[in-house]
Design a protein around this motif. Structure first.
Motif, short mmCIF file in Angstrom:
data_model
loop_
_atom_site.label_atom_id
_atom_site.label_comp_id
_atom_site.label_asym_id
_atom_site.label_seq_id
_atom_site.Cartn_x
_atom_site.Cartn_y
_atom_site.Cartn_z
N LEU A 159 83.43 -25.29 115.32
CA LEU A 159 84.00 -23.94 114.49
C LEU A 159 82.91 -23.73 113.49
O LEU A 159 82.87 -22.43 113.19
N GLY A 160 82.58 -24.84 112.49
CA GLY A 160 81.90 -24.50 111.49
C GLY A 160 80.52 -24.01 111.77
O GLY A 160 79.94 -23.09 111.19
N ALA A 161 79.97 -24.60 112.78
CA ALA A 161 78.40 -24.16 113.03
C ALA A 161 78.48 -22.91 113.57
O ALA A 161 77.70 -21.99 113.29
N LEU A 162 79.48 -22.15 114.41
CA LEU A 162 79.53 -20.86 114.88
C LEU A 162 79.81 -20.08 113.70
O LEU A 162 79.05 -18.90 113.71
N LEU A 163 80.73 -20.35 112.97
CA LEU A 163 81.11 -19.10 112.10
C LEU A 163 79.93 -19.28 110.76
O LEU A 163 79.61 -18.06 110.39
N ARG B 70 75.80 -18.19 111.70
CA ARG B 70 75.46 -16.63 111.77
C ARG B 70 75.30 -16.39 110.15
O ARG B 70 74.30 -15.68 109.71
N VAL B 71 75.92 -16.93 109.18
CA VAL B 71 75.87 -16.81 107.84
C VAL B 71 74.35 -17.04 107.46
O VAL B 71 73.63 -16.27 106.91
N LEU B 72 74.11 -18.17 107.54
CA LEU B 72 72.72 -18.98 107.35
C LEU B 72 71.81 -17.87 107.91
O LEU B 72 70.63 -17.64 107.53
N LEU B 73 71.99 -17.66 109.28
CA LEU B 73 70.80 -16.67 109.89
C LEU B 73 70.62 -15.43 109.13
O LEU B 73 69.41 -14.91 109.31
N ALA C 158 83.61 -17.92 99.51
CA ALA C 158 84.81 -16.78 99.41
C ALA C 158 83.89 -15.45 99.49
O ALA C 158 84.67 -14.36 99.95
N PHE C 159 82.70 -15.24 99.36
CA PHE C 159 82.14 -14.02 99.63
C PHE C 159 81.98 -13.71 101.22
O PHE C 159 82.22 -12.88 101.55
N VAL C 160 81.92 -14.96 102.00
CA VAL C 160 81.74 -14.62 103.35
C VAL C 160 83.13 -14.45 103.75
O VAL C 160 83.41 -13.47 104.55
N ALA C 161 84.19 -14.74 103.32
CA ALA C 161 85.46 -14.45 103.75
C ALA C 161 85.80 -12.97 103.21
O ALA C 161 86.54 -12.14 103.98
#
Ligand SMILES: Nc1nc2c(c(=O)[nH]1)N[C@H]1C(S)=C(S)[C@@H](COP(=O)(O)OP(=O)(O)OC[C@H]3O[C@@H](n4cnc5c(=O)[nH]c(N)nc54)[C@H](O)[C@@H]3O)O[C@H]1N2
Ligand SMILES: Nc1nc2c(c(=O)[nH]1)N[C@H]1C(S)=C(S)[C@@H](COP(=O)(O)OP(=O)(O)OC[C@H]3O[C@@H](n4cnc5c(=O)[nH]c(N)nc54)[C@H](O)[C@@H]3O)O[C@H]1N2
Ligand code: SF4
Ligand SMILES: [Mo]
Length: 749
Positions: free
Chosen positions: A115-119, A122-125, A505-508
């Motif tokens: 779950l963590g790596a999937l969500l 993407r943010v890191l990439l 919080a920004f991602v959310a």
């Protein structure tokens, strides 16, 4: 067993089947693992890998603290702060000297199950902002995603066989009894396949090897590797030729390209392809008639149809047939899922599908077109090796082992050693991460929460199951999403100690904002702040997941699915069988099912040329999966790796005799790219002219910390692959149908 035990219920994250596990816990130890009999989807089914999840958790070789590589090649445990400070410094140096395109990333298969790596991967990439993004998808299913995107509108619009209701299933290049199903999330695939026969239906398997699944089938056809597109073309030809092509009233208004498909298939009669496929023309005609005559029927293909020279054509033709026999989007045919956590297969608005998001740029060295923002994994080594503007100088790997899983891994290993910075987020110091400057350990799966966002999108029922961590995070450990956000902080110039909570919080906020503009979603038009207020004080993956559930097709209103509802249902929620979704699911520019996408049609002449080249009986290599392997990474668990030697080459008796190979004796297998030696197993399970070697072995490399795997090293079949010969439209690696020579390697004298 200590007297005080508790029970934890969780979903197994180790393959696509999403089985429920029941864990018995004493203190901080898992003392027993069994299948969760009350799981709404798996109903108690478990395989040897899931049963070994406690051994994975306890494995002394698993990395538990950040590791920093010394100049002599060894590693020192360091604090998280030291690790991130090192990465920050190197990152900024590389960026200052070479710019963003000097960064690359490789994302491996388990990242799709975490779950963590999937969500947050993407943010890191996204923050990294490089075109050099690689993943296991291009040694796997990319051709299927491309064909789905061009036909239906998104790379996730992959129809799934409605296993529990179909009456006739044609399986090509998949062995679900061993793999437990892929792009067809179906715990207890064997039980479900047996169900087809039990209700009077038929199972037909096409495979160059008599696989376990083939043994369960009513009918098995050997096929010459890479011949699937020809066979499928001939089936399409026959459906038209014999007036059996009838998409049905439910599809007719939503189709385009029917005449083009008929024309494209015209030259590929069963008689024309019989020699090249190894399947007699009358048999092909019968297969076509039975598909058309059985109601409902479905065609399903997997690795054997995607990781080969004609992967996109085969993937496309499978769904063309699903349409022509009239069973696409009907119960028992191939259907679209309705994923509970957001409609990933209808991302975007109608007419603006992601299907056009391909070939927008090319890889620097090989000129390979990107697909959905990714370049072919097989090109990674040359992008690191080749000097010039845009050369990769720094690499992030997340949950991947490309040294063993991609063609010519030896060349990649050498290239990795030349990087200015390599950071790996992984559970192990393995054949790939041994090259990293820093290894950041993800906690064990049992210390993390789980929800299979990706795999439920391909499940044979609409289900949802959330697992909280079974064990608390070890003291001093960071959860995977926190690791990825710390890296995001570095990449976005906020330094090694960025405020993870603020980035999260920004991602959310972005998640919420996007949900409110998704056409026809329950959150359309709502204020993103209200959505965020609904999820309360959750953070991290739980906040994102709750947002996805609430704004997904089963969310909204007072009765809608929320994370709290899933927390109250540890055995999962079953939201019923697959539903008909056409036309609402379609996202193509035309709004119809594109039966003859121009890009795919442009590849048909290559198939024709292959046919015209005439029959070829040279020896070719294919792969196979094994029940107690998980690609390259679970061979360090004694329970899974013990027993008879598994990394063997299967050879048909006729070939063995001709080549002087004896059962149990060493054989040398060589290709244009490499040579390996391993034990031969002579068996008529193979089609004559075809040999099979499993992947994920070759654990004898220096610097990896896998003591058990080293004892059962095996050899790396990907030393034989060709990083230069890739599938035409996607650049997916060709792992099946590789020309090889096999000879005895018994020492003389
Ligand atoms: N010849 C041949 N080659 C193949 C294939 C084939 O059929 N034939 N199959 C291909 C396919 S389909 C695939 S998917 C690829 C797989 O290729 P990869 O994804 O590159 O490799 P894996 O073997 O899955 O290794 C996964 C890595 O992730 C780590 N890991 C496991 N769980 C986690 C986690 O939760 N978090 C983190 N951070 N790390 C984790 C493991 O320690 C391991 O190092 O191999 C491909 N290669
Ligand atoms: N136990 C176990 N389960 C796994 C994995 C694992 O490593 N071990 N890996 C997981 C992953 S990442 C994936 S992607 C899935 C894959 O799931 P599957 O696709 O079901 O995997 P395989 O068992 O490799 O089945 C592929 C079959 O294709 C056949 N084949 C090879 N070449 C050809 C060809 O040209 N034409 C045809 N028609 N058949 C061909 C092979 O003989 C083999 O039987 O499995 C997943 N599940
Ligand atoms: S089949 Fe897959 S999900 Fe089920 S127990 Fe085995 S590894 Fe886990
Ligand atoms: Mo895979």
């Amino acid at each position: 067993m200590p007297a005080e035990t508790t029970t934890a219920i969780r979903t197994c994250p180790l393959c696509e089947a999403t089985c429920g596990l029941e864990l018995t816990i004493a203190g901080d130890r898992i003392v027993k693992v069994r299948g969760d009999a009350d799981d709404v989807f798996s109903k108690g089914f478990i395989c040897p890998k899931g049963a070994s999840i406690a051994e994975l958790h306890d494995d002394p070789d698993r990395v538990r603290a950040p590791l920093l590589r010394r100049p002599d090649g060894g590693f020192d445990e360091v604090s998280w702060d030291e690790a991130f400070a090192f990465i920050d410094e190197r990152f900024r140096a590389v960026e200052a000297e070479h710019g963003r395109q000097a960064f690359g990333a490789y994302v491996g298969n388990p990242a799709a199950h975490a779950l963590g790596a999937l969500l947050y991967g993407r943010v890191l990439l996204k923050a990294l902002g490089t075109r050099n993004v690689f993943s296991a998808s291009t040694v796997d299913q990319m051709p299927k995603q491309l064909s789905a995107a061009l036909m239906f509108g998104t790379g996730l619009s992959v129809p799934v066989p409605d296993l529990d209701r179909t009456m006739h299933l044609l399986v090509l290049g998949a062995d679900p009894l061993v793999s437990n199903g892929s792009l067809m999330t179906s715990p207890d695939a064997r039980g479900r396949l047996r169900g087809i026969r039990a209700r009077g239906g038929k199972l037909v398997v096409v495979d160059p090897r008599r696989s376990r699944t083939a043994r369960e089938a009513d009918e098995h056809h050997f096929i010459r590797p890479g011949g699937d597109a020809l066979l499928l073309m001939a089936i399409v030809h026959t459906l038209f030729d014999e007036d059996l092509a009838n998409p049905g009233a439910h599809l007719a208004p939503h189709l385009s390209g029917l005449d083009e498909v008929r024309e494209l298939a015209d030259p590929f009669s069963p008689e024309a392809v019989a020699g090249r496929t190894g399947i007699a023309a009358p048999e092909i005609r019968r297969m076509a008639r039975e598909l058309a005559g059985s109601s409902p029927a479905a065609v399903y293909g997997r690795i054997g149809t995607t990781t080969q020279a004609f992967g996109t054509l085969a993937s496309w033709l499978i769904d063309v047939i699903n349409v022509l026999i009239g069973d696409l989007d009907r119960p028992g045919g191939a259907m679209f899922t309705t994923p509970v956590a957001g409609s990933s297969n209808t991302a975007g608005t109608p007419g603006r599908g992601r299907g056009t998001d391909v070939h927008r740029w090319s890889s620097r060295v090989g000129g390979r077109g990107e697909v959905f923002g990714e370049l072919p994994a097989a090109c990674l080594a040359e992008e690191i090796e080749t000097p010039g503007e845009g050369r990769i100088r720094a690499l992030f790997t997340i949950a991947g082992n490309p040294v063993l899983s991609t063609p010519n891994g030896d060349r990649l290993a050498d290239a990795l050693d030349t990087l200015d910075l390599m950071v790996s987020v992984d559970l192990y110091r393995n054949e790939t991460t041994r090259h990293a400057h820093v290894i950041l350990p993800s906690p064990s799966p049992l210390e993390r929460s789980h929800y299979d966002v990706a795999l439920y999108a391909f499940a044979v029922r609409n289900v949802a199951n959330y697992s909280p961590p079974a064990l608390p995070l070890r003291e001093g450990a960071l959860d995977e999403w926190q690791i990825l956000l710390r890296l995001t902080g570095i990449v976005t110039g906020q330094g090694p100690d960025a405020d993870v909570a603020a980035i999260d919080a920004f991602v959310a906020g972005e998640f919420a904002r996007r949900a409110t503009v998704t056409a026809s979603g329950p959150a359309e038009g709502r204020d993103p702040q209200d959505l965020l207020a609904d999820v309360g004080d959750r953070v991290g993956p739980e906040r994102l997941l709750d947002l996805m559930l609430r704004t997904g097709p089963f969310g909204g209103g007072t009765e809608g699915v929320t994370l709290a509802k899933l927390e109250a249902a540890p055995h999962g929620l079953d939201l019923g069988p697959l539903q008909s979704r056409i036309p609402e699911v379609l996202r193509t520019a035309s709004g119809t099912i594109e039966l003859a996408p121009p890009l795919i049609a442009s590849d048909v002449p290559r198939l024709q040329a292959h046919l015209d080249a005439g029959d070829d009986d040279g020896l070719v290599l294919i792969g196979r999966r094994q029940l107690r392997s998980n690609n390259s990474w679970m061979h360090n668990l004694p329970k899974l790796v013990s027993g008879p030697e598994r990394c063997t080459v299967l050879v048909h008796p006729l070939d063995a005799e001709r080549l002087g190979i004896a059962d149990g004796e060493p054989a040398a297998v060589s290709s244009a790219h490499g040579r390996i030696e391993l034990t031969a197993q002579v068996t008529d399970d193979m089609m004559p002219g075809v040999v099979s070697i499993p992947h994920g072995w070759g654990h004898d490399l220096d610097g990896a910390a896998l003591d058990v795997a080293r004892e059962h090293a095996g050899v790396n079949v990907n030393l034989l692959g060709d990083a230069g010969t890739l599938e035409a439209l996607t650049g997916n690696a060709v792992l099946n149908g590789i020309p090889v020579a096999v000879a005895s390697a018994v020492p003389v004298g």
